[in-house]
Structure formats: C-alpha cells, structure tokens
Design an enzyme around this catalytic site. Sequence first.
Site, PDB file in Angstrom:
ATOM      1  N   ASP A  87     -13.496  -2.225 -10.887  1.00  0.00           N
ATOM      2  CA  ASP A  87     -12.701  -3.429 -11.169  1.00  0.00           C
ATOM      3  C   ASP A  87     -12.058  -3.929  -9.884  1.00  0.00           C
ATOM      4  OD1 ASP A  87     -10.913  -1.172 -11.097  1.00  0.00           O
ATOM      5  OD2 ASP A  87      -9.379  -2.352 -12.119  1.00  0.00           O
ATOM      6  N   GLU A 151      -8.478   0.611 -12.508  1.00  0.00           N
ATOM      7  CA  GLU A 151      -7.613   1.097 -11.431  1.00  0.00           C
ATOM      8  C   GLU A 151      -6.585   0.054 -11.041  1.00  0.00           C
ATOM      9  OE1 GLU A 151      -5.933   2.316  -7.679  1.00  0.00           O
ATOM     10  OE2 GLU A 151      -6.968   0.441  -8.065  1.00  0.00           O
TER      11      GLU A 151
HETATM   12  N1  BES Z   1      -7.413   1.125  -3.009  1.00  0.00           N
HETATM   13  C1  BES Z   1      -6.081   0.771  -3.351  1.00  0.00           C
HETATM   14  C2  BES Z   1      -5.055   1.728  -2.799  1.00  0.00           C
HETATM   15  C3  BES Z   1      -4.991   1.868  -1.306  1.00  0.00           C
HETATM   16  C4  BES Z   1      -5.462   0.907  -0.449  1.00  0.00           C
HETATM   17  C5  BES Z   1      -4.434   2.985  -0.795  1.00  0.00           C
HETATM   18  C6  BES Z   1      -5.375   1.063   0.909  1.00  0.00           C
HETATM   19  C7  BES Z   1      -4.327   3.138   0.564  1.00  0.00           C
HETATM   20  C8  BES Z   1      -4.811   2.182   1.423  1.00  0.00           C
HETATM   21  C9  BES Z   1      -5.971   0.693  -4.860  1.00  0.00           C
HETATM   22  O1  BES Z   1      -7.034  -0.034  -5.431  1.00  0.00           O
HETATM   23  C10 BES Z   1      -4.726  -0.069  -5.232  1.00  0.00           C
HETATM   24  O2  BES Z   1      -4.670  -1.233  -4.987  1.00  0.00           O
HETATM   25  N2  BES Z   1      -3.747   0.599  -5.830  1.00  0.00           N
HETATM   26  C11 BES Z   1      -2.589  -0.044  -6.316  1.00  0.00           C
HETATM   27  C12 BES Z   1      -1.891   0.786  -7.333  1.00  0.00           C
HETATM   28  C13 BES Z   1      -2.366   0.642  -8.736  1.00  0.00           C
HETATM   29  C14 BES Z   1      -1.571   1.529  -9.652  1.00  0.00           C
HETATM   30  C15 BES Z   1      -2.361  -0.781  -9.219  1.00  0.00           C
HETATM   31  C16 BES Z   1      -1.594  -0.268  -5.209  1.00  0.00           C
HETATM   32  O3  BES Z   1      -1.502   0.543  -4.273  1.00  0.00           O
HETATM   33  O4  BES Z   1      -0.899  -1.264  -5.282  1.00  0.00           O
HETATM   34 MN    MN Z   2      -8.825   0.572  -4.716  1.00  0.00          MN
HETATM   35 MN    MN Z   3      -6.606  -2.202  -5.110  1.00  0.00          MN
END
Ligand code: BES
Ligand code: MN
Ligand code: MN
Length: 455
Positions: A87, A151
């Site tokens: 997603d 995610e």
């Molecule tokens: N891939 C990201 C997280 C990420 C990106 C970690 C770059 C470290 C470096 C992930 O898809 C994401 O966006 N996570 C969200 C949290 C989620 C609970 C919605 C975030 O970090 O905002």
């Molecule tokens: Mn991600």
């Molecule tokens: Mn992300």
Amino acid sequence: MTPQTYLTENKDRFINELLDLLRIPSISADPAYKESVFKTADEVKKRLIEAGADNVEICQTKGYPVVYGEKIISPSSPTVLVYGHYDVQPPDPLDLWTSPPFEPVIKDEKIYARGACDDKGQMYMHVKAFELMMRTNTLPCNIKFMIEGEEEVGSDNLGTFVKANKDRLKADVVLISDTGMIANDIPSITVGLRGLCYMEVEVTGPNRDLHSGIYGGAVANPINILCEMITSLHDKDNKVNILGFYDKVQVLSAEERAEMAKAPFSLDEYKKHLDLSDIHGETGYSTNERVSIRPTLDVNGIWGGYTGEGAKTVIASKAYAKISMRLVPDQNPEEVKELFTKHFLSIAPKSVKVKVTPHHGGDAAVTPTDSIAYQAASKAMETTFGKKPIPQRTGGSIPIVALFEKELGLKTVLFGFGLDSDAIHSPNEHYGVFNYLKGIETIPHFFKNFAEMSK
Ligand code: BES
Ligand code: MN
Ligand code: MN
C-alpha cells in the site's frame, strides 16, 4: 548463469515490472481506491508465483489482505521472513507533482511515482532477488514473504494476523527493506526506529458559526484557543510540555552519543536541501539525535473556519488538529495516549469543550548489531558497495518490528536502500534506479552470508 549475469540480462525487465506495479494506485487511506488495493495484492501474489514461490496465498483480514508465499528448501536451513508493504500514501497535493503519481516515469536515473521507494520499489527488490536466486540455483535459505496492505494506515489487522499465523511465520530473522541509508556512497543499516502515538483533537466554542462582528471579542474563538493550546505543548527549550512525557525515555550514554556523532552529516547541506536558513529543535541535542533518539510532538494538520476564496467574517464553532508524537524506546504508546489526553483536557479553558480521539500507534524498536543477521547484512553491503555500512538509528516508524519481536521472538534487519531525499510521503516521490538494482544485487549476498554464518 551467475547471479551477476542474470541481473545484467534482466534488469530492464525488473524495472518495467516495477513500473507496472506502480501504476496501480494502492492508497490504503482512501476508501475510493479499495479496488486498486485489492488488485495490487493479487498482482503481488502473481509476481511471487512467477518468481518461484510456493503456497502463495491472499490472506484476508478485516481490512486489506496480507500476501503470503514461501520457498522451503530444507528443514535444516535457516529461514528468512521478508516483510514489506504494497500500500502507498495518498499522493496529494497533486499539483506539486511534475508528473502524475501513478504514471511512473524515469528521469535522471530515478523512478518517479507514489510508492517508488516506499515501499513497492523496496519490497519488489526482494521478489526479484528471490527470482534471481531461484533461476541461478543460489537460494541458500528458506524464505517466507509477508507483504501487507495496511502499513500506511497503522497495520491495524496485522497483530491479529501474526498471532493467528505464528507457526507459518516461524523464522530465524525478519528482513525488511522499508528504510533508507545515508547516501549512495555511504551505505548504512538502520538499527532503530521511533514509535508513534497519533491523536486528533476537536475544540468547540459556540454551538454554531457566528458573525465575528456581532460576537467577536465576547466568546471564545475555538481556532484561537486551539492555537494557544498547541503552542503550550512545547516549552522554551522545545521540549514537549506534557507531564510525564519524558519519564520512560531511554537515555543514551555519552559513549553511545559520541559513537552516533561519528556518522557523516553536513548541517549546511541539510539546510540547503530543505531551503532553510536555520534548523529548530530540542535544546542540547544534535539534528541526528533530534530525529532518532528523542521523542517529538508535531501538528500534522489543523483546520476550521473559512478557508475558501476571499474573506468571510466568521467565528467558527469548531477547530480541529491532528497531532502525532514520535516515541523512543521504553515509551509506551498507550501510556502516552493517556498522558496526552489528560493533559490536553486539563489545559482547556472553560469557554470551550474539548474532545480527544486516538488514532493508531506503535512501539519504537532497536535492532541488534551483534547478531549473525546484522553481520550478514553488513558484509553483503560491504561486498556490493565496497564500504562497510554504518549502523544508524532513524526517526520513522515501522510498528511491526516491535510486534515481530513480541509475538514471534524475532529480531529484524532493516535493510533499506532508500535515501532521505527520495521524498517518500511527499510530492515527486522517487527511487534511484541505482538503489533498486543495488538492492537486488545485495539481497542475495545477505542470504548467502546468513546461511554460511548460521552453520
Ligand atoms: N517506510 C516508512 C517508515 C520509514 C521511512 C522509516 C524511512 C524510516 C525511514 C513507513 O512506510 C511509514 O511511513 N511509517 C509511518 C508509520 C505508520 C504507522 C503510518 C511513519 O513513520 O510515519
Ligand atoms: Mn514504508
Ligand atoms: Mn510510509
């Protein structure tokens, strides 16, 4: 055929297949794209089968499905569980994209599209690395794929899935490419992620929108009040001003901080890249520390009143904000949710009513550097980049990492090949062709090293 030859001969197809995947707008946050999200799951299933996976299955959940697939070569070989997500984030604001988000193009050796890096591009590197190992007879470990579709909206149903599939998900390590590295010539491996606690607040003043001349000055304006309340959430040192917020924060030793400070970083380039004259943050901490080992509070959105063309003289009845807190190890998202709610209600003046609603959350995670899996990853990068990667904590969140540890007792290797400048979640997200192919090249080395070092 050697893996390297296979990669060279198939790289154009690998790129084109990713472009096809990027054309499907799998925006999990927006119900209007429901069909596309399901269609992407089907597509991932098809690609796993084509690559050579067995028992490939679309596992339905209460939300979007998890795609599972595996290749078990021998019960005595180590097992790697690959996690990723199909997603993507909503693409807006659309007018800031230089090409449409779901019509991928390659410009300056970079693939531009929503999801190019986060996480379709990085997830698909694993599918192609797996294909490469299958076709060149070099798969040395059992492999299990678990690719989810929620995610970006907090993985609400993943906990249930993991708990219900503990046997199927049995493995020796989790491998995830959903983070970044310092630069294309400075490889690094992420060893820490922050947690998250996401809240929404609503401030109500009068029971209806009012003429700001007739009533202005005599009643609470919920937008003014909300702004004051939000401002008070930080003190003069830019610390979060919520009672108890820092109580459980894990404090790093001077040695650990000195070690962190060795990572290459240029403040000038950082500012230049973001077009900033100055940076901003918690007193007493470096930029790298502020975005990794320290917790934060940020308003993600704020709205209310009249925002259309021209001017309207009005006092709105309601004002809203979405507020997220990034957490560090030992802070508990549930506890922070309570602390925030209690605090926010306590600072509301009697002239307004305040409602606080929680969204999703997740735990922070720290991954080990002294494990076989980390060493296997480090050696793999050293082979393909010609430089030993630097372990580094990052500020983003992947709540599943803590969940894998808690439910399956598994440690994770965060084997990311993106860059901070890839504009994930922003307009013009992109992923370097170099990074995509380097990932596909490096992943099989991880498998080889992990199998050898596990013996
Ligand atoms: N891939 C990201 C997280 C990420 C990106 C970690 C770059 C470290 C470096 C992930 O898809 C994401 O966006 N996570 C969200 C949290 C989620 C609970 C919605 C975030 O970090 O905002
Ligand atoms: Mn991600
Ligand atoms: Mn992300």
